[in-house]
Design a protein around this motif. Structure first.
Motif, PDB file in Angstrom:
ATOM      1  N   ALA A  97       0.825  -1.207   0.000  1.00  0.00           N
ATOM      2  CA  ALA A  97       0.000   0.000   0.000  1.00  0.00           C
ATOM      3  C   ALA A  97       0.860   1.258   0.000  1.00  0.00           C
ATOM      4  O   ALA A  97       0.562   2.232  -0.712  1.00  0.00           O
ATOM      5  N   GLN A  98       1.930   1.247   0.783  1.00  0.00           N
ATOM      6  CA  GLN A  98       2.788   2.433   0.846  1.00  0.00           C
ATOM      7  C   GLN A  98       3.551   2.648  -0.461  1.00  0.00           C
ATOM      8  O   GLN A  98       3.716   3.784  -0.916  1.00  0.00           O
ATOM      9  N   VAL A  99       4.031   1.562  -1.063  1.00  0.00           N
ATOM     10  CA  VAL A  99       4.734   1.695  -2.347  1.00  0.00           C
ATOM     11  C   VAL A  99       3.779   2.218  -3.421  1.00  0.00           C
ATOM     12  O   VAL A  99       4.107   3.125  -4.188  1.00  0.00           O
ATOM     13  N   ALA A 100       2.568   1.642  -3.469  1.00  0.00           N
ATOM     14  CA  ALA A 100       1.588   2.072  -4.464  1.00  0.00           C
ATOM     15  C   ALA A 100       1.251   3.549  -4.313  1.00  0.00           C
ATOM     16  O   ALA A 100       1.153   4.291  -5.295  1.00  0.00           O
ATOM     17  N   ASP A 101       1.083   3.986  -3.058  1.00  0.00           N
ATOM     18  CA  ASP A 101       0.717   5.374  -2.796  1.00  0.00           C
ATOM     19  C   ASP A 101       1.883   6.330  -3.059  1.00  0.00           C
ATOM     20  O   ASP A 101       1.719   7.373  -3.694  1.00  0.00           O
TER      21      ASP A 101
ATOM     22  N   TYR B 255       4.538   6.033  -4.977  1.00  0.00           N
ATOM     23  CA  TYR B 255       5.015   6.146  -6.355  1.00  0.00           C
ATOM     24  C   TYR B 255       3.887   6.146  -7.387  1.00  0.00           C
ATOM     25  O   TYR B 255       4.165   6.075  -8.588  1.00  0.00           O
ATOM     26  N   ASP B 256       2.635   6.222  -6.915  1.00  0.00           N
ATOM     27  CA  ASP B 256       1.484   6.269  -7.815  1.00  0.00           C
ATOM     28  C   ASP B 256       1.577   5.160  -8.851  1.00  0.00           C
ATOM     29  O   ASP B 256       1.584   5.392 -10.066  1.00  0.00           O
ATOM     30  N   THR B 257       1.641   3.933  -8.363  1.00  0.00           N
ATOM     31  CA  THR B 257       1.902   2.788  -9.228  1.00  0.00           C
ATOM     32  C   THR B 257       1.131   1.576  -8.727  1.00  0.00           C
ATOM     33  O   THR B 257       0.472   1.626  -7.680  1.00  0.00           O
ATOM     34  N   THR B 258       1.206   0.498  -9.482  1.00  0.00           N
ATOM     35  CA  THR B 258       0.730  -0.794  -9.005  1.00  0.00           C
ATOM     36  C   THR B 258       1.900  -1.497  -8.326  1.00  0.00           C
ATOM     37  O   THR B 258       2.961  -1.642  -8.942  1.00  0.00           O
ATOM     38  N   ALA B 259       1.714  -1.898  -7.081  1.00  0.00           N
ATOM     39  CA  ALA B 259       2.782  -2.536  -6.316  1.00  0.00           C
ATOM     40  C   ALA B 259       2.489  -4.022  -6.174  1.00  0.00           C
ATOM     41  O   ALA B 259       1.367  -4.410  -5.841  1.00  0.00           O
ATOM     42  N   ILE B 260       3.514  -4.836  -6.428  1.00  0.00           N
ATOM     43  CA  ILE B 260       3.392  -6.287  -6.278  1.00  0.00           C
ATOM     44  C   ILE B 260       4.498  -6.755  -5.352  1.00  0.00           C
ATOM     45  O   ILE B 260       5.681  -6.693  -5.705  1.00  0.00           O
ATOM     46  N   VAL B 261       4.124  -7.215  -4.164  1.00  0.00           N
ATOM     47  CA  VAL B 261       5.081  -7.769  -3.207  1.00  0.00           C
ATOM     48  C   VAL B 261       5.000  -9.282  -3.324  1.00  0.00           C
ATOM     49  O   VAL B 261       3.960  -9.888  -3.038  1.00  0.00           O
ATOM     50  N   THR B 262       6.087  -9.909  -3.757  1.00  0.00           N
ATOM     51  CA  THR B 262       6.077 -11.348  -3.995  1.00  0.00           C
ATOM     52  C   THR B 262       6.549 -12.113  -2.764  1.00  0.00           C
ATOM     53  O   THR B 262       7.293 -11.604  -1.944  1.00  0.00           O
TER      54      THR B 262
ATOM     55  N   GLY C 195      -4.191   1.586  -6.088  1.00  0.00           N
ATOM     56  CA  GLY C 195      -5.087   2.514  -5.422  1.00  0.00           C
ATOM     57  C   GLY C 195      -5.350   2.067  -4.002  1.00  0.00           C
ATOM     58  O   GLY C 195      -4.411   1.819  -3.233  1.00  0.00           O
ATOM     59  N   ASN C 196      -6.604   1.901  -3.655  1.00  0.00           N
ATOM     60  CA  ASN C 196      -6.965   1.435  -2.309  1.00  0.00           C
ATOM     61  C   ASN C 196      -7.293  -0.047  -2.272  1.00  0.00           C
ATOM     62  O   ASN C 196      -7.716  -0.562  -1.232  1.00  0.00           O
TER      63      ASN C 196
ATOM     64  N   ALA D  33      -5.143  -2.225 -14.296  1.00  0.00           N
ATOM     65  CA  ALA D  33      -3.794  -2.590 -13.866  1.00  0.00           C
ATOM     66  C   ALA D  33      -3.800  -3.684 -12.809  1.00  0.00           C
ATOM     67  O   ALA D  33      -2.953  -4.586 -12.821  1.00  0.00           O
ATOM     68  N   ASP D  34      -4.756  -3.626 -11.866  1.00  0.00           N
ATOM     69  CA  ASP D  34      -4.778  -4.640 -10.819  1.00  0.00           C
ATOM     70  C   ASP D  34      -5.110  -6.017 -11.387  1.00  0.00           C
ATOM     71  O   ASP D  34      -4.516  -7.029 -10.977  1.00  0.00           O
ATOM     72  N   GLN D  35      -6.011  -6.079 -12.366  1.00  0.00           N
ATOM     73  CA  GLN D  35      -6.350  -7.358 -12.982  1.00  0.00           C
ATOM     74  C   GLN D  35      -5.216  -7.872 -13.868  1.00  0.00           C
ATOM     75  O   GLN D  35      -4.993  -9.085 -13.964  1.00  0.00           O
ATOM     76  N   GLN D  36      -4.503  -6.982 -14.508  1.00  0.00           N
ATOM     77  CA  GLN D  36      -3.339  -7.391 -15.297  1.00  0.00           C
ATOM     78  C   GLN D  36      -2.264  -7.985 -14.389  1.00  0.00           C
ATOM     79  O   GLN D  36      -1.672  -9.028 -14.701  1.00  0.00           O
ATOM     80  N   ALA D  37      -2.007  -7.330 -13.262  1.00  0.00           N
ATOM     81  CA  ALA D  37      -1.008  -7.833 -12.319  1.00  0.00           C
ATOM     82  C   ALA D  37      -1.438  -9.168 -11.732  1.00  0.00           C
ATOM     83  O   ALA D  37      -0.623 -10.098 -11.589  1.00  0.00           O
TER      84      ALA D  37
END
Length: 260
Positions: free
Chosen positions: A149-153, A155-162, A171-172, A208-212
């Motif tokens: 959540a912090q990375v997404a907020d 850097y205004d991006t989609t964040a994926i923590v593996t 977003g939220n 973007a969230d569905q693509q990720a």
């Protein structure tokens, strides 16, 4: 997972420009080809921006970063941002050394990534959350949803923590993915190839969230499918079966009807 995303990638075969680490180039290229997209590896400063301008997506992976690579990444990233193609940043080992940390901050200051993908330690470092790491590996434990959540907020991006459980934040919205197999942790470049698959999925006309989610879910299903193969005896045989599995139809991976 929206299977239409996988189908669109295979129909259009997007060209994904890689500026990635030298350890994984062959594995990433073969894996992406099996998945259905087209890889190109071009990291010379003299051609990075031009190559990105011809591509459908860009992957920036700092695994074996040099000063020249850094400048090429920034040039390619700026070109990609200018023409509106997706940029995936993989901050491999960002917390391992001062050089890597400063380099990834420079990239983020000059390039806007569509998605940032990394393990918990790498992603935590980007937002100054303390996390235990060992080299390029994450060894700590904690709230990975908060990191995403912090990375997404920030850097205004989609964040994926593996990890054992993948966390996607756009977003939220937080999405969890639980597909995968422990054999992936025994392959050098498994995470790097996921970045390639993610970049390909981001070229489709979906959110973007569905693509990720499609990228990480399919990737995990392919690993599970490969691990179930009767001839898999260890990481080496798993790797071959995994490359094969990346070419499969998502419905077949879900059914687990293993080919003999």
């Amino acid at each position: 997972m929206k299977v239409e995303i996988i189908k669109e990638v295979r129909e259009h075969q997007p060209l994904i420009h890689h500026i990635t680490n030298q350890v994984v180039m062959n594995f990433s290229a073969n894996g992406l080809l099996s998945f259905g997209a087209s890889p190109v590896m071009a990291k010379a400063q003299e051609e990075a921006a031009e190559m990105a301008s011809h591509a459908d997506g860009l992957l920036l992976n700092i695994g074996t970063l040099t000063s020249g690579d850094l400048e090429a990444m920034i040039a390619a990233g700026k070109a990609a941002n200018q023409i509106g193609i997706p940029v995936v940043l993989d901050p491999v080992g960002a917390a391992a050394t001062t050089w890597r940390s400063q380099a990834v901050k420079k990239i983020l200051a000059e390039v806007h990534p569509s998605a940032i993908k990394g393990n918990a330690g790498e992603m935590a470092h980007l937002v100054n959350i303390p996390w235990e790491t060992k080299g390029v590996d994450s060894t700590g434990e904690g709230n990975t949803e908060n990191i995403a959540a912090q990375v997404a907020d920030t850097y205004d991006t989609t964040a994926i923590v593996t990890g054992k459980k993948d966390i996607i934040c756009q977003g939220n919205r937080i999405i969890e993915n639980n597909t995968g197999d422990p054999y992936l942790s025994k392959l050098t470049g498994a995470g790097c190839l996921l970045g390639s698959i993610l970049a390909a999925c981001l070229t489709t006309g979906h959110s973007a969230d569905q693509q990720a989610l499609a990228a990480v879910n399919f990737y995990g299903l392919a690993a599970e499918y490969a691990a179930d193969s009767p001839d898999v005896k260890g990481p080496g045989t798993f790797m071959s079966r995994f490359i094969d599995a990346l070419s499969k139809d998502p419905a077949k991976l879900n059914r687990r009807d293993i080919d003999e």
